[in-house]
Every structure is written in C-alpha cells, then in structure tokens.
Design a protein around this motif. Structure first.
Motif, short mmCIF file in Angstrom:
data_model
loop_
_atom_site.label_atom_id
_atom_site.label_comp_id
_atom_site.label_asym_id
_atom_site.label_seq_id
_atom_site.Cartn_x
_atom_site.Cartn_y
_atom_site.Cartn_z
N HIS A 183 0.85 -1.20 0.00
CA HIS A 183 0.00 0.00 0.00
C HIS A 183 0.88 1.25 0.00
N PRO A 184 1.47 1.58 -1.14
CA PRO A 184 2.45 2.67 -1.21
C PRO A 184 1.87 4.06 -1.42
N ALA A 185 0.54 4.19 -1.57
CA ALA A 185 0.00 5.50 -1.93
C ALA A 185 -1.43 5.68 -1.41
N PHE A 186 -1.79 6.94 -1.17
CA PHE A 186 -3.13 7.31 -0.72
C PHE A 186 -3.82 8.17 -1.78
N GLU A 187 -5.13 8.14 -1.75
CA GLU A 187 -5.93 9.11 -2.49
C GLU A 187 -6.38 10.15 -1.46
N CYS A 188 -6.11 11.41 -1.74
CA CYS A 188 -6.56 12.48 -0.85
C CYS A 188 -7.10 13.61 -1.71
N ASP A 189 -8.41 13.58 -1.92
CA ASP A 189 -9.05 14.54 -2.81
C ASP A 189 -9.46 15.81 -2.07
N SER A 190 -9.40 16.92 -2.79
CA SER A 190 -9.98 18.16 -2.29
C SER A 190 -11.38 18.26 -2.87
N LEU A 191 -12.06 19.35 -2.65
CA LEU A 191 -13.40 19.52 -3.21
C LEU A 191 -13.35 19.69 -4.72
N LEU A 192 -12.18 20.08 -5.23
CA LEU A 192 -12.08 20.41 -6.65
C LEU A 192 -11.18 19.47 -7.45
N GLN A 193 -10.40 18.62 -6.75
CA GLN A 193 -9.42 17.79 -7.47
C GLN A 193 -9.33 16.39 -6.88
N LYS A 194 -9.19 15.41 -7.77
CA LYS A 194 -8.89 14.04 -7.36
C LYS A 194 -7.37 13.93 -7.33
N ARG A 195 -6.79 13.49 -6.18
CA ARG A 195 -5.34 13.58 -6.03
C ARG A 195 -4.72 12.30 -5.47
N HIS A 196 -3.50 12.05 -5.92
CA HIS A 196 -2.76 10.83 -5.59
C HIS A 196 -1.47 11.23 -4.86
N PHE A 197 -1.21 10.60 -3.69
CA PHE A 197 -0.01 10.91 -2.90
C PHE A 197 0.81 9.65 -2.65
N GLN A 198 2.09 9.73 -2.95
CA GLN A 198 3.02 8.61 -2.78
C GLN A 198 3.70 8.71 -1.41
#
Length: 256
Positions: free
Chosen positions: A163-178
């Motif tokens: 599990h090397p990454a998270f999804e952390c979305d804002s209200l305006l963007q879908k975002r990927h964090f390593q």
C-alpha cells in the motif's frame, strides 16, 4: 406444651443491602453506557460506510465531474467538509473536516457534528486543502480498526510495499499521494516542531523533508523536491499512548 425454637430469624444487614443496591446500580449504568457506546459507534460506522459507497460509485463511473458533484453535496450538508482520504484495499475511506477557529472540533464528533468517540479525520487548521504546500490530517487509531487504525500496519515494512499511496481529494481535485517515509516517535514539543512543519520556502522545505527521511523506519526510492505538495497522516500508537505514527507522502509537481 410446645417449646419455642431457639433459632432466630436472620435479617439482612442494612449495610449489605445498600452495597448490593449500589453494585447492581453500577452494573446497570455500565451496561447502559456500553449499549449507548455500541449504538453510537454503529450509527457513525454506518453513516461513513454510506458516504464511502456514494464516493465509490461516483469514482467507478470514471466521470470526474460526478465525483466532484458528490463532494459539493457533502459540503452543502456540512460546510466543514474539505476533502476525502482513502487507502485502496483497506477500511480507510473517510471524509476530511476542517475548522479553523476550533482546530480539534472533530476529535470527538461525527460528520453531522454529533458526539462520537471515534471522531472524524480532520485537517490541521494551518493547512490549505486546495493550495497549501503541506497538508496534515489527524485521525484516531481505534481498537475496532476504524479511522486511522490501518496506519498501525505501516510499522511492518511489508505493508508499505502493498500500500504505497493514498488518495486524498480536495473539493475540486482528485489527487494521488506517494508515501516517502514512515515515522514512529515519542510525542514531544521538539518532535512536533520537527515533523509537523509548514515550510514556506525551498530551504526550509528541503530541511523538513531531509529530517523526516533521516528518521524514517525504512528507506524509499522517492525523491521529494520543492514544489511537491506534502501530505502527513498522523495517529497515535495503540501499544504506546505516548508514541505517534506519521505517514509522510508527496504529490509530484506533474500531478498538480
């Protein structure tokens, strides 16, 4: 003439009676509290699962606008809602709240602002979910495996590989964090100032990242540079109340 029996009727001691009543009352209160706690946790758990299912359905549709519409609807329901955090293949799938004037408001509140022992993951009041260069999200490490309990698994190296990454979305963007570092440390003002930083320039950013990587449990091949957005996920250690688990992630400039 019939003799009277020499046996005397035994009467219960007033002290014993009072103690019996006291303990029975105490047991009743404890059972009622346990039932209330169970109902409260089940209600919050059901609510979060329903929200997560809505988000999942919108994500599966592959329509970005549909997902953002879902977030907009959540924001209408509660204007403290600022984003969504999830880890694929795990139970970590929750809204993120933020209250600037009362930073820990959701420490013991659910999405609808009702009291909840598990609380709701919340963003540091100093963070800007849309444009900040450093996002810090706090969540409880619950014994039932909810909230940020999954982060405890990162203390074992194999879990990071899976599990090397998270999804952390804002209200305006879908975002990927390593993930670039996993930290396990004693809670102290010194460590808090070192790890929970908000670097404002390239020099302080580099120092912050270097300090986190130097104290990480494992080495990773990730190269984090100025302009990459940081995401720090913080929770307590179930086995040591004075220790903290910090998962440090980054979002590459190309993803912005």
């Amino acid at each position: 003439m019939q003799r009277r029996s020499g046996k005397k009727l035994r009467t219960r001691s007033p002290t014993l009676t009072a103690l019996t009543i006291f303990f029975l009352t105490l047991i009743s209160i404890s059972l009622a509290s346990l039932l209330f706690y169970s109902l409260m946790m089940n209600t919050a758990r059901t609510e979060f699962k329903q929200m997560a299912q809505i988000v999942s359905n919108a994500t599966i549709s592959s329509e970005k606008d549909q997902l953002l519409d879902v977030y907009a609807e959540f924001h209408k329901q509660n204007s403290d809602f600022v984003g969504w955090i999830s880890l694929e293949g795990t139970s970590l799938d929750y809204p993120i709240m933020q209250t600037i004037d009362a930073p820990e408001y959701y420490l013991r509140r659910d999405f609808n602002k009702n009291y909840s022992l598990a609380g709701t993951p919340f963003l540091d009041a100093r963070s800007d979910m849309e444009n900040g260069n450093s996002l810090i999200v706090y969540g409880h490490n619950m014994n039932d495996g909810s909230m940020f309990a999954v982060l405890q698994n990162y203390l074992k190296e194999g879990f990071l590989e899976q599990h090397p990454a998270f999804e952390c979305d804002s209200l305006l963007q879908k975002r990927h964090f390593q993930i670039f570092a996993v930290l396990h440390f004693k809670d102290s003002p010194e460590n808090a100032s070192s790890y929970y930083a908000f670097p404002l320039d390239e020099t302080s950013f580099s120092r912050c990242v270097e300090r986190i990587q130097a104290d990480a449990l494992y080495e990773t091949p990730s190269i984090v540079t100025w302009g990459d957005q940081l995401l720090l996920l913080s929770t307590c250690d179930q086995n040591d109340a004075e220790s903290r688990i910090l998962i440090a992630c980054y979002r590459e400039k190309q993803d912005l």
